[in-house]
Design an enzyme around this catalytic site. Structure first.
Site, PDB file in Angstrom:
ATOM      1  N   GLN A 181      -7.484  -2.198   4.296  1.00 41.64           N
ATOM      2  CA  GLN A 181      -6.429  -1.234   3.787  1.00 41.64           C
ATOM      3  C   GLN A 181      -7.073  -0.528   2.754  1.00 41.64           C
ATOM      4  OE1 GLN A 181      -2.142  -2.753   3.078  1.00 41.64           O
ATOM      5  NE2 GLN A 181      -2.757  -2.970   0.969  1.00 41.64           N
ATOM      6  N   THR A 201     -40.658  26.156  -8.112  1.00 45.42           N
ATOM      7  CA  THR A 201     -40.658  24.986  -7.787  1.00 45.42           C
ATOM      8  C   THR A 201     -41.202  24.117  -8.797  1.00 45.42           C
ATOM      9  OG1 THR A 201     -43.108  25.425  -7.244  1.00 45.42           O
ATOM     10  CG2 THR A 201     -41.789  25.757  -5.491  1.00 45.42           C
ATOM     11  N   HIS A 202     -40.890  22.881  -8.881  1.00 45.19           N
ATOM     12  CA  HIS A 202     -40.889  21.898  -9.920  1.00 45.19           C
ATOM     13  C   HIS A 202     -40.343  22.602 -11.293  1.00 45.19           C
ATOM     14  CE1 HIS A 202     -44.294  19.916  -7.553  1.00 45.19           C
ATOM     15  NE2 HIS A 202     -44.421  21.223  -7.378  1.00 45.19           N
ATOM     16  N   GLU A 254     -19.732  21.725 -14.495  1.00 40.70           N
ATOM     17  CA  GLU A 254     -20.273  20.332 -15.215  1.00 40.70           C
ATOM     18  C   GLU A 254     -19.393  19.393 -14.366  1.00 40.70           C
ATOM     19  OE1 GLU A 254     -21.683  20.421 -19.431  1.00 40.70           O
ATOM     20  OE2 GLU A 254     -20.196  21.536 -19.053  1.00 40.70           O
ATOM     21  N   ASN A 267     -18.754  27.072 -22.707  1.00 41.37           N
ATOM     22  CA  ASN A 267     -19.276  26.015 -21.806  1.00 41.37           C
ATOM     23  C   ASN A 267     -18.976  25.972 -20.477  1.00 41.37           C
ATOM     24  OD1 ASN A 267     -20.323  24.806 -24.445  1.00 41.37           O
ATOM     25  ND2 ASN A 267     -18.177  23.742 -24.568  1.00 41.37           N
ATOM     26  N   ASN A 276      -1.710  -2.536  13.101  1.00 43.60           N
ATOM     27  CA  ASN A 276      -3.149  -2.182  13.247  1.00 43.60           C
ATOM     28  C   ASN A 276      -3.664  -0.917  13.935  1.00 43.60           C
ATOM     29  OD1 ASN A 276      -2.924  -4.736  11.940  1.00 43.60           O
ATOM     30  ND2 ASN A 276      -3.879  -5.846  13.683  1.00 43.60           N
ATOM     31  N   LYS A 319      -8.274   3.610   2.548  1.00 45.23           N
ATOM     32  CA  LYS A 319      -7.259   5.045   2.184  1.00 45.23           C
ATOM     33  C   LYS A 319      -7.544   5.347   0.886  1.00 45.23           C
ATOM     34  CE  LYS A 319      -3.960   2.820   4.252  1.00 45.23           C
ATOM     35  NZ  LYS A 319      -4.998   1.922   5.250  1.00 45.23           N
ATOM     36  N   SER A 379       0.881  -1.168   0.043  1.00 46.38           N
ATOM     37  CA  SER A 379       0.097  -0.251  -0.211  1.00 46.38           C
ATOM     38  C   SER A 379       0.729   1.207   0.178  1.00 46.38           C
ATOM     39  CB  SER A 379      -1.006   0.095   1.344  1.00 46.38           C
ATOM     40  OG  SER A 379      -0.229  -0.162   2.391  1.00 46.38           O
ATOM     41  N   SER A 410     -15.799  25.571 -27.494  1.00 47.07           N
ATOM     42  CA  SER A 410     -15.911  24.314 -28.349  1.00 47.07           C
ATOM     43  C   SER A 410     -14.889  24.292 -29.293  1.00 47.07           C
ATOM     44  CB  SER A 410     -17.246  24.373 -28.909  1.00 47.07           C
ATOM     45  OG  SER A 410     -17.372  23.594 -29.858  1.00 47.07           O
ATOM     46  N   LYS A 455     -19.757  28.803 -28.579  1.00 48.10           N
ATOM     47  CA  LYS A 455     -20.181  28.222 -27.307  1.00 48.10           C
ATOM     48  C   LYS A 455     -19.185  28.668 -26.334  1.00 48.10           C
ATOM     49  CE  LYS A 455     -21.799  24.678 -26.814  1.00 48.10           C
ATOM     50  NZ  LYS A 455     -21.678  23.445 -27.181  1.00 48.10           N
ATOM     51  N   TYR A 467      -8.956  -6.376  12.792  1.00 45.99           N
ATOM     52  CA  TYR A 467      -8.364  -5.897  11.660  1.00 45.99           C
ATOM     53  C   TYR A 467      -8.100  -6.998  10.639  1.00 45.99           C
ATOM     54  CZ  TYR A 467      -5.015  -4.141   8.108  1.00 45.99           C
ATOM     55  OH  TYR A 467      -4.599  -3.786   7.053  1.00 45.99           O
TER      56      TYR A 467
HETATM   57  N1  ARG Z   1      -0.908  -1.370   5.147  1.00 51.10           N
HETATM   58  C1  ARG Z   1      -1.960  -1.672   6.188  1.00 51.10           C
HETATM   59  C2  ARG Z   1      -3.113  -0.970   5.922  1.00 51.10           C
HETATM   60  O1  ARG Z   1      -3.234  -0.110   5.387  1.00 51.10           O
HETATM   61  C3  ARG Z   1      -1.271  -1.492   7.551  1.00 51.10           C
HETATM   62  C4  ARG Z   1      -1.967  -2.307   8.539  1.00 51.10           C
HETATM   63  C5  ARG Z   1      -1.544  -3.669   8.348  1.00 51.10           C
HETATM   64  N2  ARG Z   1      -1.515  -4.629   9.341  1.00 51.10           N
HETATM   65  C6  ARG Z   1      -1.311  -5.729   9.342  1.00 51.10           C
HETATM   66  N3  ARG Z   1      -1.410  -6.723  10.242  1.00 51.10           N
HETATM   67  N4  ARG Z   1      -1.153  -6.524   7.948  1.00 51.10           N
HETATM   68  O2  ARG Z   1      -4.168  -1.377   6.563  1.00 51.10           O
END
Ligand code: ARG
Length: 461
Positions: A322, A155-156, A290, A285, A110, A325, A23, A277, A283, A317
């Site tokens: 993961q 309205t509407h 948008e 735009n 964790n 994120k 990650s 455009s 145009k 966990y």
């Molecule tokens: N890269 C992991 C995550 O984003 C970190 C935690 C990993 N923990 C583990 N026991 N593998 O969640």
């Protein structure tokens, strides 16, 4: 490379498995939080006598050096590391030797990752709140500028009653005010420290979670170690709040797109926020609006991603988590991209007040006021409503408007009509009679602007 967790196994994972598992390419953005968290952890361990003071100092100095080198570019992320936590610890150990290996006492990745994400997001929450405040400031200026510009309220999507443009703008400001509150509220729940939960069960070491939390600016500590490492509610709350915010921007964007069309021409966008455009020379735009509308779908998608990831995973966990994120980072990045562009777009947007006024004149949007007039003359509202409807139908057939229809014609529908009816259907008067709290009278709009500015401590123009 040998895995830090090599032990039971040799840690010789397949390259594709490694890449799949890694990650670091998206969690490296949390390096500051990871380092700050580790510094506090070392200090706490030293205070508790779990780590020698000297070792803790070496760790903190080592981490400080890593932070500086990452910031000045002399150190770059090693993408072969599994994640940012492993990377920092590895560099630290390379730099200071065995003492670096002591840092991971009484914690786990964790609780570490849960800590980093909370710290990262609470920061971003403030950045986003500042951007919303900047947008509100601009909208208050525009609302003030157009506090008496009459247009049809809909309205509407049918012309309904006259309102002033400032009032319409302030409606969005109220939504954004709630967005600000929602984010602040969410941040309070987010600002609880998970560190010290360790893998899931807590630890046998005599740690001081409250002290570590305090060093890191948390208000309190998570009360249950299993919950601390399993919980991603704070990400989901943030994604929900950002989705609602984007929904507001998207509705506003939709109106701006509509209003800047030739059919409406209520507003003109500045050249700085429109595009041409490639084939149609005429145009202009509204691409920015948008895109904001389009990117709203993307933020909703991020929210759904994480809700779906979380719905079936057992405590505590799991690596599924993961996936939190990229979703939440993408939503944060998207919102941070949209807000300043949106602010610039509305700041430079001009209202075509004459076109608005003309649309208001032709929509019979003062028909309610005509009925109300007859009520003041003693007619029950239902009867007044019916007569007004007949007069509107007459005007439509004969190409007339209520403001200028002759008095004898009015009187042919109902003898209660007198000269003062023209005051009743005058659009400016219609608007300014709506003095109920939060109504569209100019006075009410000015009060809304003043209240918002006071609450956010914004300067008026
Ligand atoms: N890269 C992991 C995550 O984003 C970190 C935690 C990993 N923990 C583990 N026991 N593998 O969640």
């Amino acid at each position: 490379m040998a895995k830090m967790w090599a032990g039971v196994t040799a840690g010789n994972t397949d390259k594709t498995a490694d890449d799949f598992n890694s990650s670091i390419h998206f969690d490296s953005r949390m390096y500051r939080e990871d380092i700050t968290g580790s510094m506090a952890h070392a200090r706490m361990l030293a205070k508790q006598g779990i780590l020698k003071q000297e070792a803790a100092e070496h760790i903190v100095q080592g981490l400080q050096g890593i932070l500086e080198d990452l910031e000045n570019g002399s150190l770059t992320f090693d993408l072969s590391c599994e994640d940012i936590h492993m990377f920092i610890e590895q560099v630290l150990t390379e730099r200071i030797g065995d003492e670096g290996k002591m840092l991971h006492t009484a914690r786990s990745r964790n609780d570490q990752v849960a800590l980093d994400v909370r710290m990262y997001l609470r920061n971003e929450t403030e950045t986003i709140r500042d951007m919303i405040t900047a947008l509100i400031a601009v909208l208050c200026e525009q609302a003030e500028k157009y506090a008496d510009a009459i247009l049809p309220g809909y309205t509407h999507l049918q012309r309904a009653q006259p309102v002033v443009f400032g009032h319409h703008i302030m409606a969005y400001v109220m939504m954004l005010m709630r967005d600000l509150d929602r984010l602040a509220d969410m941040k309070e729940r987010m600002n609880v420290s998970p560190i010290g939960a360790c893998a899931l069960a807590g630890t046998t070491y005599n740690t001081d979670r409250a002290y570590e939390a305090e060093l890191l600016g948390f208000d309190s500590v998570c009360a249950n170690s299993i919950d601390a490492v399993s919980d991603r509610d704070f990400c989901l709350e943030m994604l929900s709040d950002l989705s609602i915010l984007m929904m507001h921007l998207s509705r506003f964007a939709e109106e701006i797109i509509l209003w800047s069309s030739w059919e409406f021409r209520f507003v003109s966008l500045s050249d700085a926020y429109t595009t041409g455009s490639s084939i149609m020379p005429q145009k202009r735009n509204p691409d920015m609006a948008e895109l904001v509308r389009g990117k709203t779908g993307r933020v909703y998608g991020d929210m759904m991603t994480l809700f779906t990831v979380m719905k079936g995973i057992p405590l505590a966990y799991n690596k599924d988590m993961q996936e939190d994120k990229e979703a939440v980072f993408d939503a944060v990045d998207t919102v941070k991209m949209c807000l300043p562009v949106f602010t610039g777009m509305v700041k430079t947007m001009k209202a075509n007040t004459d076109v608005m006024r003309e649309a208001a004149r032709r929509g019979f949007i003062n028909a309610t006021d005509l009925a109300d007039y007859l009520v003041t003359k003693g007619l029950p509202f239902r009867s007044a409503y019916k007569i007004s409807g007949q007069i509107v139908a007459y005007c439509m057939e004969n190409g007339k408007v209520l403001e200028t229809l002759e008095l004898p014609v009015y009187q042919s529908f109902c003898e209660l009509f007198a000269e003062d009816l023209y005051e009743a259907v005058d659009l400016t008067a219609c608007v300014n009679r709506r003095i109920s709290e939060g109504g569209t009278s100019v006075e009410s709009v000015r009060k809304q602007i003043a209240d918002v500015r006071k609450k956010l401590e914004l300067q008026g123009e």
